[in-house]
Scaffold this motif. Sequence first.
Motif, PDB file in Angstrom:
ATOM      1  N   GLU A 141       0.824  -1.205   0.000  1.00  0.00           N
ATOM      2  CA  GLU A 141       0.000   0.000   0.000  1.00  0.00           C
ATOM      3  C   GLU A 141       0.860   1.256   0.000  1.00  0.00           C
ATOM      4  N   VAL A 142       1.956   1.231   0.748  1.00  0.00           N
ATOM      5  CA  VAL A 142       2.864   2.377   0.791  1.00  0.00           C
ATOM      6  C   VAL A 142       3.585   2.519  -0.547  1.00  0.00           C
ATOM      7  N   PHE A 143       4.015   1.404  -1.104  1.00  0.00           N
ATOM      8  CA  PHE A 143       4.648   1.390  -2.431  1.00  0.00           C
ATOM      9  C   PHE A 143       3.737   2.074  -3.451  1.00  0.00           C
ATOM     10  N   GLU A 144       2.479   1.688  -3.473  1.00  0.00           N
ATOM     11  CA  GLU A 144       1.545   2.263  -4.435  1.00  0.00           C
ATOM     12  C   GLU A 144       1.295   3.742  -4.157  1.00  0.00           C
ATOM     13  N   GLN A 145       1.175   4.089  -2.898  1.00  0.00           N
ATOM     14  CA  GLN A 145       0.916   5.479  -2.528  1.00  0.00           C
ATOM     15  C   GLN A 145       2.065   6.388  -2.962  1.00  0.00           C
ATOM     16  N   LEU A 146       3.289   5.934  -2.750  1.00  0.00           N
ATOM     17  CA  LEU A 146       4.455   6.733  -3.128  1.00  0.00           C
ATOM     18  C   LEU A 146       4.527   6.925  -4.639  1.00  0.00           C
ATOM     19  N   HIS A 147       4.360   5.864  -5.390  1.00  0.00           N
ATOM     20  CA  HIS A 147       4.467   5.976  -6.837  1.00  0.00           C
ATOM     21  C   HIS A 147       3.310   6.775  -7.435  1.00  0.00           C
ATOM     22  N   GLU A 148       2.141   6.649  -6.858  1.00  0.00           N
ATOM     23  CA  GLU A 148       1.015   7.467  -7.317  1.00  0.00           C
ATOM     24  C   GLU A 148       1.294   8.941  -7.060  1.00  0.00           C
ATOM     25  N   THR A 203       5.190  -1.526 -10.876  1.00  0.00           N
ATOM     26  CA  THR A 203       4.518  -2.760 -10.478  1.00  0.00           C
ATOM     27  C   THR A 203       5.304  -3.418  -9.349  1.00  0.00           C
ATOM     28  N   TRP A 204       4.653  -3.619  -8.239  1.00  0.00           N
ATOM     29  CA  TRP A 204       5.282  -4.268  -7.080  1.00  0.00           C
ATOM     30  C   TRP A 204       6.029  -5.522  -7.503  1.00  0.00           C
ATOM     31  N   PRO A 205       7.265  -5.739  -7.030  1.00  0.00           N
ATOM     32  CA  PRO A 205       7.977  -4.958  -6.021  1.00  0.00           C
ATOM     33  C   PRO A 205       9.044  -4.023  -6.602  1.00  0.00           C
ATOM     34  N   ILE A 206       9.026  -3.782  -7.932  1.00  0.00           N
ATOM     35  CA  ILE A 206      10.065  -2.971  -8.566  1.00  0.00           C
ATOM     36  C   ILE A 206       9.551  -1.556  -8.783  1.00  0.00           C
ATOM     37  N   GLY A 207      10.327  -0.578  -8.327  1.00  0.00           N
ATOM     38  CA  GLY A 207       9.927   0.810  -8.497  1.00  0.00           C
ATOM     39  C   GLY A 207      11.120   1.728  -8.641  1.00  0.00           C
ATOM     40  N   ASN A 208      10.864   3.019  -8.544  1.00  0.00           N
ATOM     41  CA  ASN A 208      11.922   4.019  -8.674  1.00  0.00           C
ATOM     42  C   ASN A 208      12.829   4.002  -7.449  1.00  0.00           C
ATOM     43  N   ALA A 209      14.138   3.894  -7.678  1.00  0.00           N
ATOM     44  CA  ALA A 209      15.084   3.756  -6.563  1.00  0.00           C
ATOM     45  C   ALA A 209      15.125   4.994  -5.683  1.00  0.00           C
ATOM     46  N   GLY A 210      15.038   6.169  -6.271  1.00  0.00           N
ATOM     47  CA  GLY A 210      15.050   7.375  -5.455  1.00  0.00           C
ATOM     48  C   GLY A 210      13.834   7.473  -4.565  1.00  0.00           C
ATOM     49  N   LEU A 211      12.691   7.175  -5.130  1.00  0.00           N
ATOM     50  CA  LEU A 211      11.454   7.216  -4.372  1.00  0.00           C
ATOM     51  C   LEU A 211      11.476   6.196  -3.235  1.00  0.00           C
ATOM     52  N   HIS A 271      14.290   4.407  -1.969  1.00  0.00           N
ATOM     53  CA  HIS A 271      15.434   4.441  -1.058  1.00  0.00           C
ATOM     54  C   HIS A 271      15.469   5.709  -0.219  1.00  0.00           C
ATOM     55  N   VAL A 272      14.825   6.761  -0.673  1.00  0.00           N
ATOM     56  CA  VAL A 272      14.774   7.987   0.131  1.00  0.00           C
ATOM     57  C   VAL A 272      13.459   8.026   0.915  1.00  0.00           C
ATOM     58  N   TYR A 273      12.364   8.281   0.252  1.00  0.00           N
ATOM     59  CA  TYR A 273      11.104   8.456   0.962  1.00  0.00           C
ATOM     60  C   TYR A 273      10.546   7.135   1.498  1.00  0.00           C
ATOM     61  N   GLY A 274      10.703   6.066   0.723  1.00  0.00           N
ATOM     62  CA  GLY A 274      10.243   4.775   1.227  1.00  0.00           C
ATOM     63  C   GLY A 274      10.981   4.344   2.472  1.00  0.00           C
ATOM     64  N   TYR A 275      12.293   4.553   2.483  1.00  0.00           N
ATOM     65  CA  TYR A 275      13.073   4.181   3.659  1.00  0.00           C
ATOM     66  C   TYR A 275      12.697   5.031   4.867  1.00  0.00           C
ATOM     67  N   LEU A 276      12.369   6.307   4.634  1.00  0.00           N
ATOM     68  CA  LEU A 276      11.948   7.147   5.753  1.00  0.00           C
ATOM     69  C   LEU A 276      10.661   6.624   6.395  1.00  0.00           C
ATOM     70  N   LEU A 277       9.846   5.920   5.615  1.00  0.00           N
ATOM     71  CA  LEU A 277       8.591   5.371   6.127  1.00  0.00           C
ATOM     72  C   LEU A 277       8.739   3.928   6.622  1.00  0.00           C
ATOM     73  N   SER A 278       9.884   3.314   6.378  1.00  0.00           N
ATOM     74  CA  SER A 278      10.056   1.904   6.706  1.00  0.00           C
ATOM     75  C   SER A 278      10.267   1.698   8.205  1.00  0.00           C
ATOM     76  N   THR A 279       9.645   0.652   8.727  1.00  0.00           N
ATOM     77  CA  THR A 279       9.819   0.285  10.142  1.00  0.00           C
ATOM     78  C   THR A 279      10.407  -1.110  10.283  1.00  0.00           C
ATOM     79  N   ILE A 280      10.931  -1.662   9.181  1.00  0.00           N
ATOM     80  CA  ILE A 280      11.459  -3.022   9.183  1.00  0.00           C
ATOM     81  C   ILE A 280      12.917  -3.027   9.635  1.00  0.00           C
ATOM     82  N   GLU A 281      13.219  -3.886  10.596  1.00  0.00           N
ATOM     83  CA  GLU A 281      14.598  -4.026  11.072  1.00  0.00           C
ATOM     84  C   GLU A 281      15.403  -4.871  10.086  1.00  0.00           C
TER      85      GLU A 281
END
Length: 206
Positions: free
Chosen positions: A36-43, A50-58, A60-70
């Motif tokens: 859901e976050v993947f889709e929200q960011l790309h939209e 198409t999950w799970p491949i997307g824009n690396a900047g989007l 690795h920067v913004y997606g990582y800021l939202l990530s809570t996975i250890e």
Amino acid sequence: MMFEQIADDTRARRFDAWGMSTVIDENIDAPVIEPEVFEQLHEAASITATWPIGNAGLLHVYGYLLSTIETPYGLKRDRWLDGELAIALGLSPDAFLLESAADAGETVLQRVTESVLPRLEHSPDSLFLRDELSDDGQVFRTLVLPPVGRQSALLYGVHDGDRMRAITAFPVTPSSHFLSSLAQQPARMRYNAATTSLPPRSPLTS
């Protein structure tokens, strides 16, 4: 604030300076953000993906800021929040905070791109530089910068025949063991990179 910065990056076409990445982290073999976050960011960035491949900047920067996975190296967001990568790139410790960028009328992605991409393109003096070639002619570059204090920055990008595009950047401790390990690793795509023709971890030629 994040989505305002994504909108600004989209208008400025900053995501074009980045390659592609999977959200399936190779260290844990699991996604670092939810679909859901993947889709929200790309939209938000007006990027078709198409999950799970997307824009690396989007991702690795913004997606990582939202990530809570250890991961074995901690939270992905730490590279943007703890100041170590910013210092290793010659910036102030708060350079990659959303608030700091916004206060200057900039975006975090803008600051990361301006710090990383020219170095990947022109390969300045470095502790480590390795280019690896795919069968279809793309060049994947790993670059470790000279240290600032105790930390260095590892930068990774791909020249796709048109231009160099950034994939990721993170702080590293530039020990002789670390650099030797980099040199001895078999040639392959790294750091979750992907392309339209090659899946993550594809073998390459040194």
